[in-house]
Design an enzyme around this catalytic site. Structure first.
Site, short mmCIF file in Angstrom:
data_model
loop_
_atom_site.label_atom_id
_atom_site.label_comp_id
_atom_site.label_asym_id
_atom_site.label_seq_id
_atom_site.Cartn_x
_atom_site.Cartn_y
_atom_site.Cartn_z
N LYS A 127 8.04 65.65 12.56
CA LYS A 127 8.34 64.23 12.31
C LYS A 127 8.46 64.05 10.81
O LYS A 127 7.91 64.83 10.03
CB LYS A 127 7.19 63.37 12.85
CG LYS A 127 7.58 61.93 13.09
CD LYS A 127 8.24 61.72 14.44
CE LYS A 127 8.79 60.30 14.55
NZ LYS A 127 9.25 59.98 15.90
N ASP A 167 14.15 56.98 14.17
CA ASP A 167 12.89 56.35 14.61
C ASP A 167 12.93 54.94 14.00
O ASP A 167 14.03 54.45 13.69
CB ASP A 167 11.67 57.16 14.11
CG ASP A 167 10.35 56.72 14.76
OD1 ASP A 167 10.06 57.15 15.87
OD2 ASP A 167 9.61 55.92 14.14
P1 NDP Z 1 13.55 50.09 15.48
O1 NDP Z 1 13.42 50.16 14.01
O2 NDP Z 1 14.89 50.08 16.11
O3 NDP Z 1 12.77 48.81 16.02
C1 NDP Z 1 11.41 48.64 15.78
C2 NDP Z 1 11.01 47.26 16.33
O4 NDP Z 1 9.59 47.16 16.27
C3 NDP Z 1 11.56 46.12 15.50
O5 NDP Z 1 11.77 45.01 16.33
C4 NDP Z 1 10.43 45.87 14.52
O6 NDP Z 1 10.38 44.53 14.02
C5 NDP Z 1 9.20 46.12 15.38
N1 NDP Z 1 8.11 46.55 14.52
C6 NDP Z 1 8.09 47.64 13.69
N2 NDP Z 1 6.94 47.70 13.02
C7 NDP Z 1 6.24 46.62 13.42
C8 NDP Z 1 4.95 46.13 13.10
N3 NDP Z 1 4.18 46.75 12.18
N4 NDP Z 1 4.53 45.01 13.73
C9 NDP Z 1 5.31 44.40 14.66
N5 NDP Z 1 6.54 44.80 14.99
C10 NDP Z 1 6.98 45.90 14.39
O7 NDP Z 1 12.66 51.32 16.02
P2 NDP Z 1 12.70 52.02 17.46
O8 NDP Z 1 13.01 51.01 18.51
O9 NDP Z 1 13.52 53.23 17.36
O10 NDP Z 1 11.18 52.51 17.62
C11 NDP Z 1 10.17 51.71 18.23
C12 NDP Z 1 9.02 52.59 18.67
O11 NDP Z 1 9.49 53.58 19.61
C13 NDP Z 1 8.33 53.41 17.56
O12 NDP Z 1 6.98 53.55 17.87
C14 NDP Z 1 9.02 54.77 17.67
O13 NDP Z 1 8.21 55.81 17.14
C15 NDP Z 1 9.14 54.88 19.18
N6 NDP Z 1 10.13 55.84 19.65
C16 NDP Z 1 11.45 55.73 19.29
C17 NDP Z 1 12.38 56.62 19.76
C18 NDP Z 1 13.83 56.48 19.49
O14 NDP Z 1 14.62 57.23 20.11
N7 NDP Z 1 14.27 55.57 18.65
C19 NDP Z 1 11.96 57.77 20.60
C20 NDP Z 1 10.57 57.74 21.00
C21 NDP Z 1 9.71 56.82 20.51
P3 NDP Z 1 10.81 44.22 12.49
O15 NDP Z 1 12.30 44.23 12.50
O16 NDP Z 1 10.20 42.90 12.22
O17 NDP Z 1 10.21 45.32 11.65
#
Ligand code: NDP
Length: 447
Positions: A127, A167
Site C-alpha cells: 500500500k 484508493d
Molecule cells: P474516495 O476518495 O473515492 O471516496 C472517499 C469517501 O469517503 C469520500 O466521500 C470522502 O469524503 C469520505 N471520507 C474520506 N475520509 C473521510 C473522513 N476522515 N471522514 C469522513 N468521510 C471521509 O475513496 P474510495 O471510495 O476509493 O475509498 C473508500 C474506502 O474504501 C477506503 O477505506 C478505501 O481504503 C476502501 N477501499 C477502496 C477500494 C477501491 O477500489 N477504491 C478497494 C478496497 C477498499 P470527503 O470527500 O469529504 O473527503
C-alpha cells in the site's frame, strides 16, 4: 485476551512501531483470530513466521516536491510499504489524504496482504500514498504532484514487482498522470504496472465499479444464508466516493433502497432513495459535495451537517468511507434500530467495539478484508488482460467478479465453521487469509 504464544508477538509490534495506532489495531484483530490456529496447528507459531508476517518486507518514504499554480514550491511526503510478496508482486492502492502517515499505510498494507490471499489470486500485499490533499487543487497541480511522486516511486515498481492502484483521493485521473510519467521515465508501455487505468489505455471493464459491486455481492451471499435478500430493504451507505457510489448502484439493481450517504462534512437522507444519476454527476464530474446534492434535490432531501449517518434507521449498513468511522456508539444505534447486516466497503471502518457488538448482536458482519476484496480482484483481472493483451466484455468481467466474491464468502464461512465459530466472518477471513500466506512463506524459507 490474546493467546499466550501471541501475546509477546503483539508486545513486540507495539514496541517496534510506536504511535502507529491503526497498525496496532489491524494486527491485534488478526492475532485475536489466530489463537485457535496455533492451538490446532502449532507449527504456525514456529520459525518466527507470525513475527515475519507482522514486519513489512520494505518501507519506502520519500520527499515529493512540486510547484503550485502560484509558483510556490510545495513539499509532501510519499510512502510505499511493500508488505508481503510470498504470493505474488506487491499489490495495493495509493491514498492521497492529508491524514496519511506511516501508520495508515502500514495498517492498509497489512490488511491488504490477507485480503489479496483471500481472493485466491497470485498477488502479494502493499500500500502507499501521500499526505497530499487533492481537495481544491487544480488539474494542473494534481498532475505536477502525481508526476513528482512517480519520478521517485517508479524505480520501486514493475508488473512483476509492485503494482499500485487507486484508493481515497486517487481515481482514474491520478492513475493516468502517474502512468504517463512512468511510461515517460522508463520508455516502456508497461500496462501491468498500475491498475485502475482508463479503458482506452489498458484498463479493465468493471474495475471502477468492482469494490462497491463486490461488497454488495458479498453481503447478498451472507443474507442468502438466512433466506434474505436486498429486495425491498432500506440501506445506509457512508461516503460518496468510488466505493459508495457503486455500492449504491448495485444495491439499487438488486431492489434495495439506499436512503442516505455522506462525506466528511455531513450526510444527506432521502426516504424515496438517493438519485444516483445526480450523485454521480455532482461527485464524479463536478467534484462537488454531498451538500450540493441535497441542495439540487430540494425539499425531498434533508442535509445534516456534521451529523452521523448511522443515526438513520436501516436494515443494512455499508460503511464505505474511511477507517474507524463507525464507533461502538454508532453500532448500538444501528442495532437498536434493527440493522440485520453490515458490510465493510471501506478498510477497517468499524472500531473493534463496534465489530464485537455486531457479532454479539447476531448481526451478519462482513469484514473489509473479505467484503471489499472485489476491487483488488478485478485489478488482478486487469493485470491478466494486460499480460495477454486482451480486453474482456463488461458481462464476462462482472461474472468473474461475482464468482470470486462468492468464493471468498464461502471460504470465510467454511473456515469459521471449521474453527467452531459458524457465521463469524471476521475469524473466517483472518484465518483463511493467514493460512494461505503462511503456507507460501514456509515453502519459500527464511527470506
Ligand atoms: P474516495 O476518495 O473515492 O471516496 C472517499 C469517501 O469517503 C469520500 O466521500 C470522502 O469524503 C469520505 N471520507 C474520506 N475520509 C473521510 C473522513 N476522515 N471522514 C469522513 N468521510 C471521509 O475513496 P474510495 O471510495 O476509493 O475509498 C473508500 C474506502 O474504501 C477506503 O477505506 C478505501 O481504503 C476502501 N477501499 C477502496 C477500494 C477501491 O477500489 N477504491 C478497494 C478496497 C477498499 P470527503 O470527500 O469529504 O473527503
Amino acid at each position: 485476551m490474546l493467546d499466550e504464544k501471541l501475546e509477546p508477538i503483539f508486545a513486540d509490534v507495539l514496541r517496534r512501531n510506536p504511535g502507529e495506532d491503526e497498525f496496532h489495531q489491524a494486527v491485534r484483530e488478526v492475532l485475536d483470530s489466530l489463537g485457535a490456529v496455533v492451538a490446532k496447528h502449532p507449527h504456525y507459531a514456529e520459525g518466527a513466521l507470525i513475527e515475519r508476517i507482522c514486519e513489512p518486507e520494505r518501507q519506502i518514504i520519500f520527499r515529493v516536491p512540486w510547484v503550485d499554480d502560484r509558483g510556490r514550491v510545495q513539499i509532501n511526503r510519499g510512502f510505499r510499504v511493500q508488505f508481503n510478496s510470498a504470493l505474488g508482486p506487491y499489490k495495493g492502492g495509493l491514498r492521497f489524504h492529508p491524514s496519511v502517515y506511516l501508520g495508515t499505510i502500514k495498517f492498509l498494507g497489512f490488511e491488504q496482504t490477507f485480503k489479496n490471499a483471500l481472493t485466491g489470486m497470485p498477488i502479494g500485499g502493499g500500500k502507499g500514498g501521500s499526505d497530499f490533499d487533492p481537495k481544491g487543487r487544480s488539474d494542473a497541480e494534481v498532475m505536477r504532484f502525481c508526476q513528482s511522486l512517480m519520478t521517485e516511486l517508479g524505480r520501486h515498481l514493475g508488473e512483476y514487482t509492485d503494482v499500485p492502484a487507486g484508493d481515497i483521493g486517487v481515481g482514474q485521473r491520478e492513475i493516468g498522470y502517474m502512468f504517463g510519467q512512468y511510461k515517460r521515465i522508463t520508455n516502456r508501455y508497461e500496462s501491468g504496472v498500475l491498475t485502475g487505468k482508463g479503458l482506452t489505455w489498458g484498463g479493465s471493464r468493471v474495475r471502477t465499479e468492482a469494490t462497491g459491486y463486490g461488497a454488495v455481492y458479498f453481503v447478498e451471499r451472507m443474507l442468502q444464508q438466512r433466506g434474505e435478500s436486498f429486495d425491498g430493504r432500506k440501506v445506509v451507505v457512508s461516503g460518496a466516493g468510488n466505493v459508495a457510489i457503486y455500492t449504491i448502484e448495485k444495491v439499487q439493481q438488486l431492489g434495495g433502497r439506499v436512503v442516505a450517504c455522506s462525506d466528511s462534512n455531513g450526510y444527506v437522507v432521502e426516504e424515496k432513495g438517493i438519485d444516483l444519476a445526480l450523485l454521480k454527476e455532482i461527485k464524479e464530474r463536478r467534484r462537488g459535495r454531498v451538500a450540493d446534492y441535497a441542495k439540487a434535490r430540494g425539499a425531498g432531501a434533508v442535509y445534516v451537517p456534521d451529523g452521523r449517518v448511522w443515526e438513520v434507521p436501516a436494515d443494512i449498513a455499508m460503511p464505505s468511507a474511511t477507517q474507524n468511522e463507525l464507533t461502538g456508539q454508532d453500532a448500538r444505534t444501528l442495532v437498536r434500530n434493527g440493522v440485520r447486516a453490515v458490510g465493510e466497503g471501506a478498510n477497517m471502518p468499524c472500531t473493534p467495539e463496534a465489530v464485537r457488538l455486531f457479532i454479539e448482536g447476531n448481526v451478519l458482519f462482513g469484514p473489509g478484508k473479505a467484503t471489499n476484496a472485489g476491487g483488488v480482484a478485478t485489478s488482478a483481472l486487469e493485470m491478466q488482460q494486460n499480460a495477454s493483451r486482451d480486453s474482456w466484455s463488461f458481462e464476462e468481467t462482472e461474472e468473474r467478479l461475482a464468482t470470486i466474491m462468492h468464493g471468498i464468502h464461502d471460504r470465510c464461512a467454511q473456515t469459521a465453521d471449521e474453527y467452531g465459530a459458524p457465521g463469524n466472518y471476521v475469524l473466517g477471513a483472518n484465518i483463511a487469509g493467514f493460512i494461505r500466506v503462511a503456507e507460501a512463506m514456509r515453502a519459500l524459507g527464511v527470506v
